[in-house]
Design an enzyme around this catalytic site. Structure first.
Site, PDB file in Angstrom:
ATOM      1  N   GLY A  13       0.950  -1.248  -0.036  1.00 34.00           N
ATOM      2  CA  GLY A  13      -0.138  -0.049   0.041  1.00 34.00           C
ATOM      3  C   GLY A  13       0.777   1.357   0.106  1.00 34.00           C
ATOM      4  O   GLY A  13       0.510   2.105   0.573  1.00 34.00           O
ATOM      5  N   ALA A  14       1.853   1.202  -0.916  1.00 36.11           N
ATOM      6  CA  ALA A  14       2.928   2.365  -0.788  1.00 36.11           C
ATOM      7  C   ALA A  14       2.510   3.475  -1.772  1.00 36.11           C
ATOM      8  O   ALA A  14       3.400   4.143  -1.974  1.00 36.11           O
ATOM      9  CB  ALA A  14       4.336   1.804  -0.906  1.00 36.11           C
ATOM     10  N   GLY A  17      -0.693   7.945   1.438  1.00 35.13           N
ATOM     11  CA  GLY A  17      -0.686   8.036   2.552  1.00 35.13           C
ATOM     12  C   GLY A  17       0.363   7.616   3.497  1.00 35.13           C
ATOM     13  O   GLY A  17       1.623   7.685   3.074  1.00 35.13           O
ATOM     14  N   GLY A  19       1.733   4.714   3.736  1.00 37.05           N
ATOM     15  CA  GLY A  19       2.579   3.680   3.113  1.00 37.05           C
ATOM     16  C   GLY A  19       3.676   4.456   2.330  1.00 37.05           C
ATOM     17  O   GLY A  19       4.997   4.013   2.177  1.00 37.05           O
ATOM     18  N   TYR A 193     -14.009  -3.977   9.355  1.00 38.15           N
ATOM     19  CA  TYR A 193     -12.577  -3.291   9.537  1.00 38.15           C
ATOM     20  C   TYR A 193     -12.076  -3.636  10.751  1.00 38.15           C
ATOM     21  O   TYR A 193     -10.927  -4.122  10.684  1.00 38.15           O
ATOM     22  CB  TYR A 193     -12.714  -1.910   9.076  1.00 38.15           C
ATOM     23  CG  TYR A 193     -11.542  -1.110   9.296  1.00 38.15           C
ATOM     24  CD1 TYR A 193     -10.798  -1.342   8.448  1.00 38.15           C
ATOM     25  CD2 TYR A 193     -11.198  -0.297  10.451  1.00 38.15           C
ATOM     26  CE1 TYR A 193      -9.464  -0.599   8.372  1.00 38.15           C
ATOM     27  CE2 TYR A 193      -9.995   0.172  10.594  1.00 38.15           C
ATOM     28  CZ  TYR A 193      -8.958   0.101   9.628  1.00 38.15           C
ATOM     29  OH  TYR A 193      -7.870   0.710   9.751  1.00 38.15           O
TER      30      TYR A 193
END
Length: 322
Positions: A13-14, A17, A19, A193
């Site tokens: 997830g880079a 945000g 990441g 979640y």
């Protein structure tokens, strides 16, 4: 074989945000970062925008909602013949407005599929690579959240429901439609979640129990503070996205920027004082200038060794490891 003079870390997830800024901070500390993301063009653009040196990272495709994509990512990574010194499980989805559950490629509820099962498979497949690291302290770091830990102020809020995995009845039953919750209860997207992030904590603890002593790998988790302006909330109400950052800045004092949160992730990956395994690091619910990280107490459920073991066994079956 690629020349390798820098330690290598994979960050999921880079592309945005926390990441993205964790990746940036790690490159500034001399690491080579594998940016594992779904959208390669977007990742290329944002890496340039934040000023990452082009020789300090590589972008590779990874969709955690597909177990086949996870396996293909590991295969492609090994083709590059790099050693792996750290893994950061950062990517997550949060879909609070859903009325009906979204599903992964394998048919699993999407919060749990991406946040837990995809990362669970990735961790297991890359354990062998981390074991072969020449680093003194290879590390595996998982991002946590205050909302999944009732021992913290932010985790005491019961809306929409507190995290609770029950006896893992939903996983026991195969976790496919019509099942959408780990405890086989009624679908609640916000709870799904929280439950998935509780699974992350149990996974970290079980990794520590199973492998730390025999491998020397440091397994830990962290909550870097309330990152109120982040793409994680892209699927929430627009009004929430406006009010929530203001509330965290002006009322709770919990606000942390994406860049600061990314630096904190990089600290846990790279700094010697974060070498304790089995720890959930936090900077607290209220931010103070110069505050140091501390080992946060975790909930009774996240500390339940029997539940961690059973979650591990059921997850192995769901991702095809058993």
């Amino acid at each position: 074989m690629e020349a390798q003079t820098k330690p290598t870390v994979i960050v999921t997830g880079a592309s945005s945000g926390v990441g993205l800024y964790a990746a940036k901070s790690l490159t500034q500390r001399g690491w080579f970062v594998i940016m594992a993301c779904r959208n390669l063009e977007k990742t290329k653009t944002v890496a340039q925008q934040v000023g990452m040196a082009t020789d300090s990272y590589q972008i590779m495709p990874l969709d955690l909602a597909s177990l086949e994509s996870v396996r293909e990512f590991v295969r492609l990574f090994r083709e590059r013949d790099r050693t792996l010194d750290a893994l950061v499980c950062n990517a997550a989805v949060y879909l609070p407005l859903l009325k009906e559950p979204a599903r992964s490629a394998e048919g699993y509820e999407l919060n749990v599929a991406v946040n837990h099962l995809g990362h669970f498979l990735l961790c297991n497949l890359l354990l062998e690579d981390l074991k072969q690291s020449a680093a003194e302290e290879p590390r595996l770091v998982i991002l946590g959240t205050v909302t999944a830990n009732p021992k913290e102020l932010g985790g005491k809020i019961p809306i929409p429901a507190p995290p609770n995995l029950g006896n893992l009845e939903g996983l026991e039953a195969g976790f496919k439609a019509p099942i959408a919750m780990i405890n086989n209860g009624k679908f609640k997207p916000g709870k799904a979640y929280k439950d998935s992030k509780l699974c992350n904590m149990l996974t970290m603890r079980e990794l520590h129990r199973r492998y730390h002593d025999s491998t020397g790998i440091t397994f830990s988790a962290l909550y870097p503070g309330c990152v109120a302006e982040t793409g994680l909330f892209r699927n929430h109400y627009p009004l929430f996205r406006t009010i929530f950052p203001w509330f965290q800045k002006k009322i709770t004092g919990g606000y942390v920027s994406e860049e600061e949160a990314g630096k904190r992730v990089a600290d846990v990956v790279a700094e010697p004082n974060f070498n304790q395994s089995g720890v959930y690091w936090s900077w607290g619910n209220r931010q103070k200038q110069g505050r140091q990280a501390f080992a946060q107490e975790i909930s009774d459920e996240a500390s339940d060794q029997h539940k961690a073991k059973r979650l591990w066994e059921l997850s192995e079956k769901l991702v095809g490891l058993a």
